[in-house]
Design a protein around this motif. Structure first.
Motif, PDB file in Angstrom:
ATOM      1  N   MET A   1      19.862  96.456  45.478  1.00  0.00           N
ATOM      2  CA  MET A   1      18.555  95.831  45.702  1.00  0.00           C
ATOM      3  C   MET A   1      17.774  96.617  46.755  1.00  0.00           C
ATOM      4  N   ILE A   2      16.506  96.860  46.476  1.00  0.00           N
ATOM      5  CA  ILE A   2      15.719  97.661  47.419  1.00  0.00           C
ATOM      6  C   ILE A   2      15.573  96.947  48.770  1.00  0.00           C
ATOM      7  N   GLU A   3      15.572  95.600  48.759  1.00  0.00           N
ATOM      8  CA  GLU A   3      15.444  94.855  50.025  1.00  0.00           C
ATOM      9  C   GLU A   3      16.619  95.150  50.955  1.00  0.00           C
ATOM     10  N   ASP A   4      17.815  95.322  50.377  1.00  0.00           N
ATOM     11  CA  ASP A   4      18.993  95.620  51.203  1.00  0.00           C
ATOM     12  C   ASP A   4      18.836  96.958  51.902  1.00  0.00           C
ATOM     13  N   ARG A   5      18.180  97.877  51.204  1.00  0.00           N
ATOM     14  CA  ARG A   5      18.021  99.214  51.775  1.00  0.00           C
ATOM     15  C   ARG A   5      16.870  99.259  52.778  1.00  0.00           C
ATOM     16  N   MET A   6      15.827  98.482  52.482  1.00  0.00           N
ATOM     17  CA  MET A   6      14.611  98.538  53.314  1.00  0.00           C
ATOM     18  C   MET A   6      14.839  98.100  54.751  1.00  0.00           C
ATOM     19  N   LYS A   7      15.914  97.342  54.974  1.00  0.00           N
ATOM     20  CA  LYS A   7      16.119  96.898  56.363  1.00  0.00           C
ATOM     21  C   LYS A   7      16.497  98.060  57.287  1.00  0.00           C
ATOM     22  N   TYR A   8      16.811  99.215  56.688  1.00  0.00           N
ATOM     23  CA  TYR A   8      17.114 100.384  57.517  1.00  0.00           C
ATOM     24  C   TYR A   8      15.915 101.317  57.675  1.00  0.00           C
ATOM     25  N   GLN A   9      14.728 100.772  57.400  1.00  0.00           N
ATOM     26  CA  GLN A   9      13.509 101.571  57.518  1.00  0.00           C
ATOM     27  C   GLN A   9      13.227 101.891  59.001  1.00  0.00           C
ATOM     28  N   LYS A  10      12.522 102.998  59.194  1.00  0.00           N
ATOM     29  CA  LYS A  10      12.215 103.504  60.547  1.00  0.00           C
ATOM     30  C   LYS A  10      11.960 102.402  61.590  1.00  0.00           C
ATOM     31  N   LYS A  11      12.718 102.438  62.649  1.00  0.00           N
ATOM     32  CA  LYS A  11      12.547 101.448  63.713  1.00  0.00           C
ATOM     33  C   LYS A  11      12.515 102.089  65.098  1.00  0.00           C
ATOM     34  N   SER A  12      13.668 102.597  65.561  1.00  0.00           N
ATOM     35  CA  SER A  12      13.660 103.125  66.922  1.00  0.00           C
ATOM     36  C   SER A  12      14.406 104.450  67.008  1.00  0.00           C
ATOM     37  N   SER A  13      14.229 105.109  68.156  1.00  0.00           N
ATOM     38  CA  SER A  13      14.793 106.444  68.325  1.00  0.00           C
ATOM     39  C   SER A  13      16.315 106.432  68.403  1.00  0.00           C
ATOM     40  N   THR A  14      16.915 105.257  68.580  1.00  0.00           N
ATOM     41  CA  THR A  14      18.379 105.200  68.697  1.00  0.00           C
ATOM     42  C   THR A  14      19.050 104.846  67.366  1.00  0.00           C
ATOM     43  N   ASP A  15      18.277 104.753  66.292  1.00  0.00           N
ATOM     44  CA  ASP A  15      18.855 104.395  64.984  1.00  0.00           C
ATOM     45  C   ASP A  15      19.913 105.395  64.538  1.00  0.00           C
ATOM     46  N   MET A  16      21.013 104.883  64.025  1.00  0.00           N
ATOM     47  CA  MET A  16      22.076 105.732  63.489  1.00  0.00           C
ATOM     48  C   MET A  16      22.080 105.684  61.962  1.00  0.00           C
ATOM     49  N   ILE A  17      21.256 104.812  61.404  1.00  0.00           N
ATOM     50  CA  ILE A  17      21.078 104.731  59.950  1.00  0.00           C
ATOM     51  C   ILE A  17      19.576 104.635  59.699  1.00  0.00           C
ATOM     52  N   ARG A  18      19.095 105.356  58.725  1.00  0.00           N
ATOM     53  CA  ARG A  18      17.652 105.355  58.470  1.00  0.00           C
ATOM     54  C   ARG A  18      17.389 105.452  56.974  1.00  0.00           C
ATOM     55  N   TRP A  19      16.559 104.534  56.458  1.00  0.00           N
ATOM     56  CA  TRP A  19      16.178 104.578  55.044  1.00  0.00           C
ATOM     57  C   TRP A  19      14.699 104.890  54.937  1.00  0.00           C
ATOM     58  N   GLU A  20      14.337 105.721  53.965  1.00  0.00           N
ATOM     59  CA  GLU A  20      12.915 105.955  53.725  1.00  0.00           C
ATOM     60  C   GLU A  20      12.637 106.205  52.257  1.00  0.00           C
ATOM     61  N   LEU A  21      11.454 105.810  51.866  1.00  0.00           N
ATOM     62  CA  LEU A  21      10.983 106.084  50.516  1.00  0.00           C
ATOM     63  C   LEU A  21       9.770 106.988  50.638  1.00  0.00           C
ATOM     64  N   ARG A  22       9.879 108.170  50.076  1.00  0.00           N
ATOM     65  CA  ARG A  22       8.764 109.123  50.138  1.00  0.00           C
ATOM     66  C   ARG A  22       8.265 109.333  48.721  1.00  0.00           C
ATOM     67  N   SER A  23       7.038 108.977  48.499  1.00  0.00           N
ATOM     68  CA  SER A  23       6.490 109.081  47.155  1.00  0.00           C
ATOM     69  C   SER A  23       5.081 109.638  47.241  1.00  0.00           C
ATOM     70  N   SER A  24       5.000 110.969  47.218  1.00  0.00           N
ATOM     71  CA  SER A  24       3.697 111.624  47.328  1.00  0.00           C
ATOM     72  C   SER A  24       3.768 112.965  46.594  1.00  0.00           C
ATOM     73  N   ALA A  25       2.625 113.658  46.542  1.00  0.00           N
ATOM     74  CA  ALA A  25       2.621 114.969  45.883  1.00  0.00           C
ATOM     75  C   ALA A  25       3.569 115.922  46.602  1.00  0.00           C
ATOM     76  N   ALA A  26       3.757 115.735  47.933  1.00  0.00           N
ATOM     77  CA  ALA A  26       4.558 116.666  48.733  1.00  0.00           C
ATOM     78  C   ALA A  26       6.047 116.371  48.706  1.00  0.00           C
ATOM     79  N   GLU A  27       6.433 115.145  48.420  1.00  0.00           N
ATOM     80  CA  GLU A  27       7.844 114.770  48.483  1.00  0.00           C
ATOM     81  C   GLU A  27       8.095 113.533  47.634  1.00  0.00           C
ATOM     82  N   ASN A  28       9.138 113.580  46.802  1.00  0.00           N
ATOM     83  CA  ASN A  28       9.472 112.441  45.936  1.00  0.00           C
ATOM     84  C   ASN A  28      10.956 112.144  46.023  1.00  0.00           C
TER      85      ASN A  28
END
Ligand SMILES: O=C(O)CCC(=O)C(=O)O
Ligand SMILES: [Fe+2]
Length: 243
Positions: A1-28
């Protein structure tokens, strides 16, 4: 489920786990990055995933030490040369699990734009061939399209280039999604020096005709140059290279 993954979206500089979705002409791509060494971090809600992957990362540490010895020898140095210079025992490893959409679902033909990766080397596994390209000495893009399914691709990183004063090169690579009719998954793990290891061109690779081509820095400082977070593991080699 995407919601399970989204909780690891960019938060703070001390994060040890990070999730991102990049959807643009430059990165997919969608990715989950996690620190796997010296301490192992993984999403808490994925038991099976954790066990299998933890085993994979543990075994990859054997490869890190083995390649440390082998590459030291190719440089004409004693076996423990890289191990000591990078303090590999506490090496900082970050794994990126990448999911690339099939071409018809992407916003352009680029999965990841051209880049090099920091660290000693990158290990890469993938589910299907197609997409990864490496820039040759002649400036031509070469498709990595014949990897056997159980193979691990090794790509040299910025810090081997810095340490050897350019004898080894950090390879420029990118991912294109042009020809992919199905999604592609890859796991790229950046095996780095210890965060407190100060990496500079070693005296053995310098002489009057060959001054240091790079500034030295701790791995932590290198990763955080240009305001980045450790977990982003972005290359900053342009800032440390003299020419
Ligand atoms: O997916 C790939 O083949 C390469 C990914 C990559 O270069 C990276 O995550 O740094
Ligand atoms: Fe990469």
């Amino acid at each position: 489920m995407i919601e399970d993954r989204m909780k690891y979206q960019k938060k703070s500089s001390t994060d040890m786990i990070r999730w991102e979705l990049r959807s643009s002409a430059a990165e997919n791509r969608e990715y989950l990055k996690m620190v796997t060494h010296p301490n192992y971090h993984s999403p808490s809600n994925q038991t099976t995933f954790s066990e299998t992957m933890e085993d994979y990362y543990r075994r990859m540490r054997e490869v890190v030490h083995g390649l440390g010895k082998a590459i030291s020898k190719t440089l004409g140095m004693e076996e423990s040369f890289i191990e000591k210079a990078f303090k590999l025992e506490s090496g900082f490893d970050v794994s990126a699990m990448n999911l690339y959409p099939p071409n018809f679902k992407s916003k352009g033909s680029i999965g990841v734009p051209d880049h090099t990766d920091p660290g000693f080397f990158v290990s890469l596994i993938q589910d299907i061939n197609g997409g990864l390209q490496i820039l040759s000495h002649q400036g031509k893009w070469i498709d990595v399209n014949y990897m056997p399914s159980n193979a691990i691709l090794i790509n040299t990183g910025d810090h081997l280039e810095i340490l050897s004063n350019g004898k080894y090169k950090s390879h420029v690579h990118r991912v294109v999604v042009d020809n992919n009719n199905v999604k592609r998954v890859s796991v790229a793990t950046l095996h780095g020096p210890s965060l407190d290891a100060f990496v500079k061109p070693m005296p053995e690779f310098l002489d009057d005709a060959l001054p240091p081509n790079y500034d030295g820095a701790t791995y932590k400082h290198y990763l955080e140059a240009n305001g980045q977070h450790l977990i982003d593991v972005q290359s900053n080699i342009q800032q440390f290279r003299h020419n």
